[in-house]
Enzyme design. Structure first.
Site, PDB file in Angstrom:
ATOM      1  N   ASP A 309       0.847  -1.180   0.000  1.00  0.00           N
ATOM      2  CA  ASP A 309       0.000   0.000   0.000  1.00  0.00           C
ATOM      3  C   ASP A 309       0.882   1.230   0.000  1.00  0.00           C
ATOM      4  OD1 ASP A 309      -2.610  -0.713  -0.175  1.00  0.00           O
ATOM      5  OD2 ASP A 309      -2.756  -1.232   1.954  1.00  0.00           O
ATOM      6  N   PHE A 379     -11.333  24.012   9.236  1.00  0.00           N
ATOM      7  CA  PHE A 379     -11.473  23.204   8.022  1.00  0.00           C
ATOM      8  C   PHE A 379     -12.686  22.294   8.153  1.00  0.00           C
ATOM      9  CE2 PHE A 379     -10.814  19.368   5.581  1.00  0.00           C
ATOM     10  CZ  PHE A 379     -10.403  19.874   4.351  1.00  0.00           C
ATOM     11  N   SER A 380     -13.480  22.213   7.106  1.00  0.00           N
ATOM     12  CA  SER A 380     -14.550  21.209   7.135  1.00  0.00           C
ATOM     13  C   SER A 380     -14.597  20.524   5.775  1.00  0.00           C
ATOM     14  CB  SER A 380     -15.896  21.855   7.435  1.00  0.00           C
ATOM     15  OG  SER A 380     -16.432  22.389   6.253  1.00  0.00           O
ATOM     16  N   ALA A 381     -15.071  19.314   5.832  1.00  0.00           N
ATOM     17  CA  ALA A 381     -15.102  18.516   4.607  1.00  0.00           C
ATOM     18  C   ALA A 381     -16.041  19.167   3.593  1.00  0.00           C
ATOM     19  CB  ALA A 381     -15.567  17.106   4.918  1.00  0.00           C
ATOM     20  N   LYS A 401      -7.180  29.223   2.868  1.00  0.00           N
ATOM     21  CA  LYS A 401      -6.442  28.235   2.052  1.00  0.00           C
ATOM     22  C   LYS A 401      -7.332  27.015   1.899  1.00  0.00           C
ATOM     23  CE  LYS A 401      -5.441  24.532   4.214  1.00  0.00           C
ATOM     24  NZ  LYS A 401      -5.324  24.345   5.633  1.00  0.00           N
ATOM     25  N   ASP A 528     -10.197  -5.813   1.965  1.00  0.00           N
ATOM     26  CA  ASP A 528      -8.919  -6.446   1.637  1.00  0.00           C
ATOM     27  C   ASP A 528      -8.986  -7.959   1.802  1.00  0.00           C
ATOM     28  OD1 ASP A 528      -7.473  -4.221   0.975  1.00  0.00           O
ATOM     29  OD2 ASP A 528      -6.836  -3.828   3.040  1.00  0.00           O
TER      30      ASP A 528
END
Lengths: 693, 563
Positions: A309, A379-381, A401, A528
Site C-alpha cells: 500500500d 477546516f470542514s469537509a 487556504k 482487503d
C-alpha cells in the site's frame, strides 16, 4: 508481549527448562517423528544393551560404554535444540494465557446487563463493555465508540478507537476499554477466539511439517538409508578382508559400526531441523508478527511480488506541504505567511504540515498574532477550506487556504479573479502527482501550496535490495495514474496499481499468480479480505477488521506494513539455514570417514607391523579407539554448537542468488569439510590428555 | 610416452566434443519431430510403421502409462530373447551347430541386453549362433539404446510443458530414434569398420594349422553390424568373448579410436540436445561442462596411477593384460571411456589395471555412469543428481528449489533418492553378502583386496548397467547368473521409473519465472556444485568398500605385495 531480551538468545531459565524437556522427549513416540534421530536413539539403546550384556558376561568395555554415553548425549542434544526452540514459544503463550484468565462479561439484555463469566458466553450474544472492562470475547461493536487498550495483544501502548460500522468495529478478547462504552456482539465461541488461536499458534500445538521440510526430511531419510547400507555392507566386506589377512580380533564390532553409522547419517541437520522450523516462526514473533503456519513463513521466502500500500508503507501517512509557489505579484514568504495564518487551527495532517513548513522553511512565527482580534474558520469537509479573519490595524484581513475550486469560488464571491500564473502552477503540481492548494488573502490568490506524498527515508534503497533479490514491488494506491506514476518513480517501485479497488487488487494478484509468481500483500480493511486470502502470503494488520485478520495467513501485531519486507527475509533465512546446515552436515562426513575408517582397518593387511591403510589416517589420531570416540564426540558437540545458528538463522544479506550461493557454499560447504578435521583432532588430543582412552 | 598420451587424449576430447555438438542439434530436431533433411527420405517408412502396427502418433500418454508401455515392450523383448537363446539349436544361421543356452545363462544374457548392460557371462564365439547374435542381440542393442533416448524425451517434455497431464508417445519416440538416428549412424560406422578389417560374413569357423602344428579355430561371423551399434548404443556386448581386444572386432588403431569415439558420441550429443530442447543451450553446456571435468579428472588420475604410482615396478609400465597393439594409454583411456559411458566393451583386462585405475572404473560405474553415460541413461541418471543439486543449492539461496522453472518438492526428491539409492543398494548388499558367501568366493581367481575388487566390480558393473568385466571372476554359474540378472533388471527399470514419474510430476506443474532470486542452473557455479554432489554422494556411499578393495590393494602394491 515482551519486548525485552531481544538480543539474548536464551536465559538460564530457558536452558534449565530445555534440559528438563530433552529428557521428556526420550519417549519413543516423540523420537520416531524424526527418523534420522530415531536411528541414533535405536543405536544408543543397542549399544547400551551390548555394554550391559558384556559386563554381565564379565568383560566390561569402558570404550563401548563411552560410545553408548555419547550416543545418548547426541539424542539429548537434538532434543534440547527442539525443546529450547519450543520453550520460547511456550513462554509467549503463557503471557497470552494470563490475559485471558478470569474475565467477567456484562450480558446486555437491551436495557440492563447481567454479570456472567466470560466462559459462559455464546456466539451471537451481546455484551456491554464500559471503561475499565476487559472485553470478554471477540466481537463486533454494534453500538457506541470507545478507546481500547490493545497492548495485551499488540504490545502497542497507544489506545485505538473502536466504533460501530466500518473497518474499526472489530474488538478482541483480552483487550481493555479505557473510555466510553460500547455494545459488542460476540462473534467467536469460547476456545475459538483470536487469542485462543494466537495461543495455539504460538505453542506450536498445530505445527505441521511444511512442504519444504517434508522434502528435506525425505532427502535425509534417503541419505540415512544409503549410510545404513554402506555400514551394513561393511560388516561383510570387513569379514572377508579379516579372513584374507588372518587377523584375529575384529574392530568392526556392533558398537563401533553403530558409532560409524551415527557419525555418517545427517544428525546435525536431522537434530536441528525442527528447531530451525520453530525458530523461523519465533523470529517473526520477535518482530511481533504471528504466522498462522510454518507453511506461510516458508512461502514468504518464495515471494516474487510484493503488493505494498502506498500510504503508510511507501509514503509517510499523509500528504505534506513541500513548497509555497508565489504568483508574479507576491513572494514565497507572503504565501507562507498567509498559508500559516489560514492553517493555524487546521488540525488535519495536511494543515499541520503547512504550519510546519512555514515555520521551518520561512521563519514565520506565532508571536505577531498576540492581542489581535481573530476569528478562525476551521477546516470542514464541506467547505474544504480553512482560514482566519484577522483584524490588523483596524481592518479585517481575510486569509483562506483550501482546495482550488473552493478557494476560486470564495474569491469570485469577493469579486476577485484567479491569475493564470496560479492556474498554471496548480496544473503543474497536479501533473507531477501532487495536490495543489490555493492560498488567498482578501480577494487575491497569493500563491499555491504544493502538497505531496513524502516517500519514507530509506525505502528506495530497500526496494533496490529487493530487486537484487529478484523481488518485484508493486505500489497499490487509490490515486489517479498520474499521481501514482510520479510517486512510483520517486520511491523506485517496479510497478504500480492506480485507482485501486478491491477487484483490481484481486485481479492484479491473480494475474501475477497466473504468470507463476508468488504474491505477498498487506491489508487491513474488510474489503482487503478476499485479496489477503488469494495472496500466497497475506499479512493482516492487527488494527484491521476481523475479516482481514482471518483471511491473512499472518498477523502483524504492530500493524506496520513495512514489515512485509522483513517477513520475506525471514522466510528466505529459514530455507537458507536448512540448506546451509544440510550442506555442512554432508561435508562433515568426509573428515569422519578419515577418522573412523583407518581406525577400523588397523587390524587388516598388516605389512611390517604397519597396517597398509594407516596412510589414510591423515589426522594422525592417537589410537583406533580415540579416533572413533573423537568422531562420535565431535558429532554430538556440533549439534550444541550449532543451536544458536539454527535459532538465529544464517546471517541474511540481500544479494543475488548467485552471490548468496557462492558465500554459503564457501562457508558451509568448504568450511564443513575443514572444520571437523580440526575439531576431531582437538578432541582426540583432549580425551587422550585427560586419560579417557 | 606420456607427452604422446596427453596429445592423444586431448585430441580425443576435442574431436568428441566437436562432433557431439552438431549431432546434438541433429538429435534435438528429431526429438521435436522436425526431421532433418538428410534423413527425411525415411519419413514414408515412419508412417508405414505406424500404419502397420496401428500406432496413432497423435496420442499422448500420462507418465504411468508411458512407463507401462516401455516396461511391457522391454519385457516382451526379454521373453523373445530368452526363447531365441534357449532355442538357437533349432534356429537357422547356425553353422557351428551350437546348442541352446540353459535358463540361468539365457535369462542373464537376455536381461543384460534389454537393459543396455551387455554383461556377458558367455563367450560369443563359443555359445551363440549367428542368428542369436544378429536377430537377438543386435536388435536389442538398438532397442535398449532407443529406450534410453525415449526417457530423455520424457524428461524434456516434463520440463518444457506447463500444467499438462500427458508426457509423450513411447512408440513414436522409439520409432524416430531408431529410424533417423541409430540406424543411419550404425550403417555408416559398420561400413567404416568393415573397411578397417572388421569381419562381416556367415561363414563357418576356419580351422588352420599353426607353425607349432596345433590346430587353431578362427571364429567368423557378422561382427561389424553388431559392433557398430554395440558402441553407438553404449551397449558394449562384444561379438567375441574378449570383446574389442579381438583383432576381428577391433583391428587397427583407427578402428580403436573410432570405437572409443562412437561410445561417447551420442552420450555427449544428447546433453547438447537437451540444452537445445529446453530452449536454453547453456543448460546443456553447464551439464556437459560438469561431465567433461569429471571425465578429464578421472582420466588423468587413472593415467597418473598407471604410469607413476607403483614404485616396485621400477619404472617399467606394466603391460600385463593391456592391449599391446595400441599401448597402455589407449587401454586406460578405453577403460575410462567405457565405464564413464555405460558401454562396458573392453580392449584390455580391467583386472590388470593398476589398483587406482581400477578404482576409477569402479567409481564411474558406482555413480551410475553419469559422466556422459549411456545413451539416454547417462543424461537421465544425471538428471537425478541435478534434482538433488538444485534442491540443496536452492535451499541455500532461500527459495523453494526449482529447475527450469519447475518446483522441486518432496515427491521429486523421494523418487530421485529411490533412483540413486536402489542401484547403490544392489551393489552394496550384493557385494556385502557375496563377500561372505561360498557361491561367490569359490568363483574368485584372486585373493586379498583384489578378490574383493572382483566381487565389487561384478555387482557394480551389473547394477550400474555397464556390463564391462573385471575378468578373473567366473560369473557363469547359475546362482550368479540369476542374481546379477536381477540386479541389472531392477536397477535399469527402477531408475527409468523414477525419472519418468518425476517428469510426470513436473509436467503438471506451472512454470515459475526466473528472477534474480532464482538459483541459476546455466552457470559455472552450477557445474561445480553438480560435480561436488556426484563426487560426495558417490564417495560417501562407496568409500568404505573402495577402501577395502582397490585402495588397500594400492597401498599393498606400494609395499611390493601384489595379487
Amino acid at each position: 508481549m515482551s519486548h525485552h531480551s531481544k538480543n539474548i538468545l536464551f536465559t538460564k531459565k530457558d536452558i534449565l527448562k530445555g534440559i528438563h524437556d530433552s529428557f521428556k522427549k526420550l519417549n519413543p513416540r516423540d523420537q520416531i517423528r524424526n527418523p534420522v534421530m530415531f536411528i541414533v536413539f535405536i543405536g544408543a539403546i543397542m549399544t547400551s544393551a551390548i555394554v550391559s550384556y558384556e559386563s554381565w558376561l564379565g568383560h566390561f568395555s569402558g570404550f563401548n560404554l563411552q560410545i553408548a554415553i555419547w550416543l545418548w548425549v547426541t539424542v539429548l542434544f537434538a532434543n534440547f535444540a527442539e525443546a529450547i526452540a519450543e520453550g520460547k514459544g511456550k513462554a509467549q503463550a503463557e503471557s497470552l494465557k494470563n490475559v485471558k484468565s478470569e474475565t467477567m462479561a456484562k450480558l446486555w439484555t437491551g436495557k440492563t446487563h447481567v454479570l456472567i463469566s466470560a466462559a459462559e458466553l455464546n456466539k451471537g450474544e451481546v455484551v456491554l463493555c464500559e471503561a475499565g472492562d476487559v472485553i470478554p470475547g471477540d466481537g463486533e461493536v454494534v453500538e457506541g465508540i470507545a478507546s481500547v487498550d490493545e497492548s495485551a495483544i499488540t504490545g502497542e501502548s497507544a489506545p485505538v478507537i473502536r466504533e460501530s460500522g466500518g473497518d474499526r468495529s472489530a474488538v478482541t478478547a483480552g483487550t481493555k476499554v479505557i473510555s466510553d462504552r460500547i455494545i459488542i456482539r460476540i462473534t467467536a465461541a469460547q476456545g475459538e477466539t483470536y487469542i485462543d488461536k494466537l495461543i495455539s499458534m504460538v505453542e506450536g500445538a498445530n505445527r505441521q511439517p511444511t512442504p519444504n521440510e517434508i522434502a528435506l526430511s525425505t532427502l535425509l531419510i534417503g541419505l540415512t538409508a544409503i549410510f545404513l547400507l554402506a555400514v551394513g555392507s561393511l560388516k561383510g566386506l570387513m569379514s572377508y578382508s579379516e579372513t584374507q589377512s588372518n587377523s584375529v580380533q575384529s574392530l568392526a564390532t556392533i558398537p563401533v559400526l553403530i558409532a560409524l553409522l551415527v557419525c555418517l547419517i545427517p544428525t546435525t541437520i536431522g537434530g536441528l531441523l525442527s528447531a530451525i522450523g520453530i525458530s523461523g516462526m519465533e523470529r517473526l514473533l520477535k518482530k511481533n508478527i504471528i504466522a498462522k503456519s510454518g507453511r506461510a513463513v516458508e512461502a514468504a521466502g518464495d515471494v516474487d511480488v510484493l503488493l505494498l500500500d502506498k500510504t503508510g508503507t511507501i509514503t509517510i501517512g499523509n500528504r505534506q506541504a513541500s513548497e509555497f509557489i508565489p504568483s508574479s505579484y507576491s513572494n514565497a514568504d507572503d504565501v507562507a505567511r498567509a498559508a500559516f495564518l489560514a492553517s493555524i487551527k487546521d488540525e488535519t495532517p495536511e494543515g499541520r504540515s503547512i504550519v510546519k513548513l512555514a515555520e521551518i522553511g520561512h521563519k514565520i512565527q506565532n508571536i505577531e498574532l498576540k492581542n489581535q482580534a481573530m476569528t478562525f474558520i476551521p477546516f470542514s469537509a464541506e467547505t474544504r477550506m480553512s482560514g482566519l479573519d484577522l483584524t490588523e490595524a483596524g481592518e479585517v484581513q481575510y486569509y483562506r487556504k483550501g482546495a482550488p475550486d473552493s478557494v476560486t469560488k470564495w474569491i469570485t464571491n469577493q469579486g476577485g479573479q484567479v491569475h493564470p500564473i496560479i492556474k498554471n502552477a496548480a496544473e503543474k503540481i497536479a501533473k507531477s502527482g501532487g495536490t495543489p492548494l490555493f492560498v488567498a488573502h482578501n480577494n487575491k490568490v497569493l500563491g499555491v501550496i504544493h502538497l505531496k506524498d513524502i516517500v519514507k527515508a530509506g525505502i528506495k534503497e530497500r526496494f533496490l535490495e529487493l530487486r537484487k533479490m529478484g523481488i518485484k514491488t508493486v505500489m497499490i494506491t487509490g490515486d489517479n495514474p498520474i499521481t501514482a506514476a510520479a510517486i512510483a518513480a520517486e520511491a523506485g517501485v517496479d510497478d504500480f496499481l492506480a485507482e485501486a479497488t478491491p477487484e483490481s487488487k484481486m485481479n492484479k494478484i491473480r494475474e501475477e499468480q497466473r504468470a507463476g509468481r508468488m504474491v505477498a500483500m498487506v491489508g487491513d480493511g474488510t474489503n482487503d479480505a478476499p485479496a489477503l486470502a488469494q495472496a500466497d502470503v497475506g499479512v493482516a494488520m492487527n488494527t484491521g477488521t476481523q475479516a482481514a485478520r482471518e483471511a491473512g495467513n499472518m498477523v502483524d501485531l504492530d500493524s506496520n506494513p513495512t514489515k512485509l519486507i522483513e517477513v520475506v527475509e525471514t522466510g528466505k533465512q529459514l530455507l537458507m539455514t536448512r540448506g546451509a546446515l544440510t550442506t555442512f552436515s554432508m561435508a562433515n562426513d568426509v573428515a569422519k570417514y578419515f577418522a573412523i575408517l583407518p581406525a577400523l582397518f588397523t587390524g587388516i593387511y598388516i605389512v611390517n607391523n604397519i597396517p597398509a591403510l594407516k596412510s589414510l589416517d591423515v589426522m594422525s589420531l592417537h589410537s583406533a579407539q580415540s579416533a572413533i570416540l573423537s568422531a562420535v564426540i565431535f558429532n554430538a558437540l556440533i549439534i550444541i554448537v550449532l543451536i544458536p545458528l539454527a535459532l538465529k538463522g544464517v546471517p541474511y544479506r540481500s544479494l543475488s542468488a548467485k552471490e548468496i550461493l557462492r558465500r554459503n557454499l564457501l562457508i558451509y560447504g568448504i568450511g564443513g569439510i575443514i572444520v571437523p578435521f580440526i575439531g576431531i583432532k582437538l578432541i582426540d588430543l583432549f580425551i587422550v590428555g585427560i586419560g579417557l582412552i | 610416452m606420456q607427452t604422446e598420451a596427453i596429445f592423444y587424449n586431448v585430441f580425443f576430447v576435442i574431436v568428441l566434443l566437436s562432433l557431439g555438438y552438431p549431432l546434438g542439434l541433429f538429435i534435438a530436431r528429431i526429438f521435436e519431430g522436425d526431421i532433418p533433411k538428410r534423413v527425411s527420405f525415411l519419413k514414408p517408412v515412419e508412417n508405414l510403421i505406424y500404419r502397420v502396427s496401428g500406432i496413432n502418433p497423435q496420442t499422448k500418454f500420462s507418465a504411468p502409462t508411458y512407463f507401462l508401455h516401455l516396461l511391457t515392450f522391454n519385457l516382451m523383448g526379454l521373453v523373445l530373447l530368452i526363447l531365441i537363446l534357449m532355442g538357437q539349436g533349432f534356429l537357422p544361421l547356425n553353422p557351428q551347430s551350437v546348442s541352446g543356452l540353459d535358463f540361468p545363462l539365457a535369462f542373464n544374457t537376455a536381461v543384460s541386453f534389454i537393459t543396455n548392460t551387455n554383461w556377458q557371462a558367455y563367450s560369443g564365439e563359443v555359445s551363440l549362433s549367428y542368428f542369436s547374435q544378429m536377430v537377438g542381440l543386435t536388435t536389442q542393442n538398438f532397442l535398449s539404446a532407443s529406450t534410453g533416448l525415449a526417457v530423455i524425451m520424457v524428461v524434456v517434455n516434463g520440463l518444457n510443458q506447463k500444467s499438462e497431464k500427458i508426457i509423450g508417445n513411447f512408440w513414436v519416440d522409439m520409432v524416430r530414434m531408431n529410424l533417423y538416428l541409430l540406424l543411419p549412424l550404425a550403417c555408416i560406422l559398420a561400413l567404416i569398420l568393415i573397411g578397417q578389417g572388421v569381419i562381416q560374413n556367415f561363414s563357418p569357423y576356419i580351422k588352420s594349422l599353426t607353425l607349432e602344428g596345433i590346430e587353431q579355430v578362427i571364429p567368423m561371423g557378422p561382427a561389424a553390424s553388431q559392433i557398430a551399434i554395440k558402441q553407438l548404443g553404449t551397449n558394449g556386448g562384444g561379438f567375441f568373448g574378449v570383446n574389442s581386444a579381438h583383432p576381428f572386432e577391433n583391428p587397427t588403431p583407427f578402428s580403436n579410436f573410432l570405437q572409443m569415439l562412437s561410445i561417447l558420441l551420442i552420450p555427449v550429443a544428447q546433453v547438447f540436445a537437451f540444452g537445445k530442447l529446453v530452449k536454453n543451450e547453456r543448460q546443456g553446456f553447464s551439464i556437459a561442462a560438469a561431465m567433461s571435468v569429471i571425465f578429464i579428472v578421472l582420466l588423468t588420475f587413472s593415467l597418473w596411477s598407471e604410469f607413476t604410482t607403483i614404485p616396485s615396478w621400477a619404472g617399467d609400465i606394466p603391460l600385463e593384460g593391456k592391449e599391446l597393439r595400441f599401448g597402455t594409454n589407449e587401454s586406460v583411456l578405453w577403460s575410462v571411456v567405457t565405464t564413464a559411458a555405460s558401454n562396458g566393451s573392453v580392449n584390455a583386462m580391467h583386472s590388470s589395471l593398476s589398483p587406482l585405475s581400477g578404482l576409477v572404473a569402479l567409481f564411474n560405474m558406482m555413480t551410475g555412469e553419469v559422466v556422459f553415460g549411456g545413451v539416454g541413461s547417462g543424461l537421465y541418471g544425471m538428471f537425478l543428481y541435478v534434482i538433488l543439486t538444485v534442491f540443496v543449492a536452492g535451499l541455500m539461496v532461500g527459495r523453494t528449489p526449482e529447475y527450469l522453472g519447475k518446483r522441486i518438492e518432496a515427491y521429486e526428491i523421494k523418487l530421485a533418492m529411490i533412483g540413486i539409492l536402489i542401484p547403490s543398494a544392489l551393489i552394496l548388499i550384493g557385494a556385502g553378502v557375496a563377500s561372505v558367501s561360498d557361491w561367490a568366493l569359490s568363483s574368485l581367481s584372486h585373493q586379498g583386496p583384489h578378490g574383493l575388487s572382483e566381487i565389487l566390480y561384478a555387482f557394480t558393473s551389473t547394477s550400474g548397467n555397464n556390463g564391462s568385466a573385471f575378468a578373473g571372476f567366473n560369473v557363469n554359474t547359475p546362482v550368479i547368473n540369476i542374481v546379477l540378472g536381477l540386479c541389472m533388471f531392477i536397477s535399469r527399470f527402477i531408475v527409468i521409473y523414477a525419472v519418468i514419474m518425476i517428469s510426470g510430476s513436473l509436467v503438471a506443474k506451472k512454470y515459475t519465472p526466473v528472477t534474480a532470486g532464482t538459483f541459476p542452473t546455466d552457470s559455472y557455479l552450477f557445474s561445480i556444485l553438480l560435480i561436488g554432489v556426484v563426487f560426495i554422494v558417490g564417495a560417501l556411499t562407496f568409500f568404505p568398500a573402495l577402501t577395502l578393495g582397490p585402495i588397500a590393494e594400492h597401498f599393498l602394491t606400494i609395499y611390493g605385495i601384489t595379487f
